[in-house]
Structure formats: C-alpha cells, structure tokens
Design an enzyme around this catalytic site. Sequence first.
Site, PDB file in Angstrom:
ATOM      1  N   ASP A   1      92.667  53.993 -29.449  1.00 49.25           N
ATOM      2  CA  ASP A   1      93.290  54.564 -28.248  1.00 49.25           C
ATOM      3  C   ASP A   1      93.377  53.481 -27.185  1.00 49.25           C
ATOM      4  OD1 ASP A   1      94.165  56.982 -26.595  1.00 49.25           O
ATOM      5  OD2 ASP A   1      92.502  56.217 -25.384  1.00 49.25           O
TER       6      ASP A   1
ATOM      7  N   GLU B   1      98.852  55.361 -31.402  1.00 50.44           N
ATOM      8  CA  GLU B   1      99.830  56.298 -30.848  1.00 50.44           C
ATOM      9  C   GLU B   1     101.134  55.569 -30.523  1.00 50.44           C
ATOM     10  OE1 GLU B   1      99.870  59.933 -27.537  1.00 50.44           O
ATOM     11  OE2 GLU B   1      98.258  58.455 -27.585  1.00 50.44           O
TER      12      GLU B   1
ATOM     13  N   ASP C   1      88.556  58.747 -23.855  1.00 50.98           N
ATOM     14  CA  ASP C   1      89.223  57.809 -24.749  1.00 50.98           C
ATOM     15  C   ASP C   1      88.633  57.864 -26.156  1.00 50.98           C
ATOM     16  OD1 ASP C   1      90.758  57.022 -22.599  1.00 50.98           O
ATOM     17  OD2 ASP C   1      89.435  55.357 -22.070  1.00 50.98           O
TER      18      ASP C   1
END
Length: 362
Positions: A184, A268, A350
Amino acid sequence: MLLGFKTELKVNNQQRTALAKHCGVARHAWNWGLRLTKQILDHNQENSQEKIKFPSAIDLHKWLVALVKPECPWYYEVSKCAPQYALRQLSSAWKQAFKKAKKPPRFKKKGRGDSFTVDGWLYVDHFRVKVPVIGWLKTYERLPTEYQPKSFTISRQADRWFISWKIEVEPITPPKTQSVVGVDLGIKALATLSTGEVFVGAKSYRKYEKKLSRLQWLHRHKEYGSANWKKAQIQIARLHRKIANIRKDTLHKLTTYLAKNQSRIGIEDLNVSGMLANHKLAKAMADMGFYEFRRQLEYKCQLYGSELVVVDRWFPSSKTCSNCGTKKETLSLSERVFHCDHCGKKCDRDLNASINLEIAAS
C-alpha cells in the site's frame, strides 16, 4: 529481455560543444515540425473540404531537407540522425495525442530536457563509446560490451552529459522469501507491506525545498543572459537533479527488494494524474513518485521472475476490514487507525489496506 543502460560521459570542452550542437539541431527540427503540423491541423479545421493529409515522419524529413537545410547550413555540422529521430519522436507524440493517450506535444526550450538520438556506425568499448561525427567519448565506468546497440540517446542534466542504450539481459530467478505480499502506497510512509514492514520515503523535495526556493529567488534578480544568470541556472538544475536522484535511489532499492524476495506482489491501480489534481496533496504525492514506483516494479518483476498483480482502482482496500471483510461507508484521511465496528479489529490504516491487497492478489 531488453533493459535500458545509462551512464555519464567524460567529455572535454570541444566534445561538449559538439553535443550541444546536436541537441540544438534536434530541438530546432522538433519545433519546426511541430509548428508545421499545427498549421496543417488549423487549416484542416477551417477548411473541411480542402484538407491536407497529416504528414508522417518521412514526409516531415523530406520537407526539412528541401526547405530548412538550405537556409540553415549549421545542420550539416551534426549527424543527420539528430533531426531524423526528432521528427520520428514528434510523429509518435502526435499519434499518442490522437489516441487520447497523452497530451499534444509542446515546443521545446533550450536547456530543458536537451537530448538527441543517433544510429549508424556505433561501437561500445570497455570505457568509451563511438558516436558518428563526434567520435570516441569516454565514460567513468566499465561498459557492457556483449551487446552492440543499434542507437544511442545522449542527454544533458544540468552540466553533465549522459548516454543510454538498450542491452540484452537474461531474466534472473532468485529464491523467494515470501509467496504473496500486498503493498500500500501512501504519503506518510512510501510503502506499507502486508508483512508489517514500513518503508519511509526519501521526501527529497521537502528536504531541499527552502534551498531551491532561495536559489530561484536569487536567480530572478540576475540580468537575463549574463554569466551570473547562467551560473544560477546551472545551480538550480544541479539541485533539481540531486532531488530526483535521491527519489529514484529510494524507489530502486524498494522495488528491487520487492521483486527479488516476493513471488507475487499486489498493488493498487492508482489514478496518479487524478490524485495530483488535489492541490493540497499534489506536492507530497509527487515527492513520493508513485508512477515511477509502478514503472520500476513492472520491469523488475519480469527481470526477477515475480508476478505483479494490479488490483482495480475502485477496490476499497482502506475501507474494508481485513479480518471479517466488512466495508465501512466513510473513512476520512485523518483516521490513521482502522477500527471495525463489526468484529472490533484495530490496526494501522495502511497495514489494513496492504493486507486486503494481499488477499486480492492471492
């Protein structure tokens, strides 16, 4: 697979002048071609019945030889490849603009992104390279001589010159310590792994922001074109190069660590350009280098035999509980600790997102 190799050149004043001439011709050809193509596009918009065919790179080079070179004899002082490749790159830029992949090309300014490309009689020795017209150029480090390149790209950063080309590299498959990991990206910490590891970003721009602002303030009071004005320009360019190098070094170390030790990596699909539109967070995001992180990770996963899984950008990794899968309706940026109302799980925001990315990549 093909990888880019870039190294600094060790040049004298005569060679530096020759390199600057090549950059100037390439920039002049680009600007001339861009001005001509814009005129053609404007003409086609105004006269829909008498349209002119949009020229290709070959057409532009033919017109350049017929119209520009007789009036600009300094074109013959450099390699013919410099304007040719500039027009090829211009044609490629227009194709990407027509496909809505990138913005339309813009005019180039002297001293900003100076570069040119040559091909032909090229040769790579241990500590030197041979370039058409210019001749042998020394380097500071030993060069890979197993693969002779088809073209060279020479660029300038501040007062230093660099040469780059593509080399053939065999993929490496080192033993992996982890099977799947989620990554992340964030502003507070550059990357948080699902294993609990946290990598802090360099934040090089933030570190040197005041110094850069001071140099730019002093530069604005110099007389345009004077010797002190040129010195100040080089000082600012050196600091920009230092900031970029610190950021790239941090990203290279992180992406190499991930690609070497993880067999599958879940990240992502961030809309970086859309995120940079937020003026409150744009500076901090640009200082982290999210786009450069993904670019490096993509080719390093191929090099080290890892698999990169890009999770959909609409996947609610931060709002979803990694324990029970319950999704929160709202989650503000100020909430740094994720608290699930359903199962009562508490963990770092996170870390929770990285665990969800690991689950999605599995």
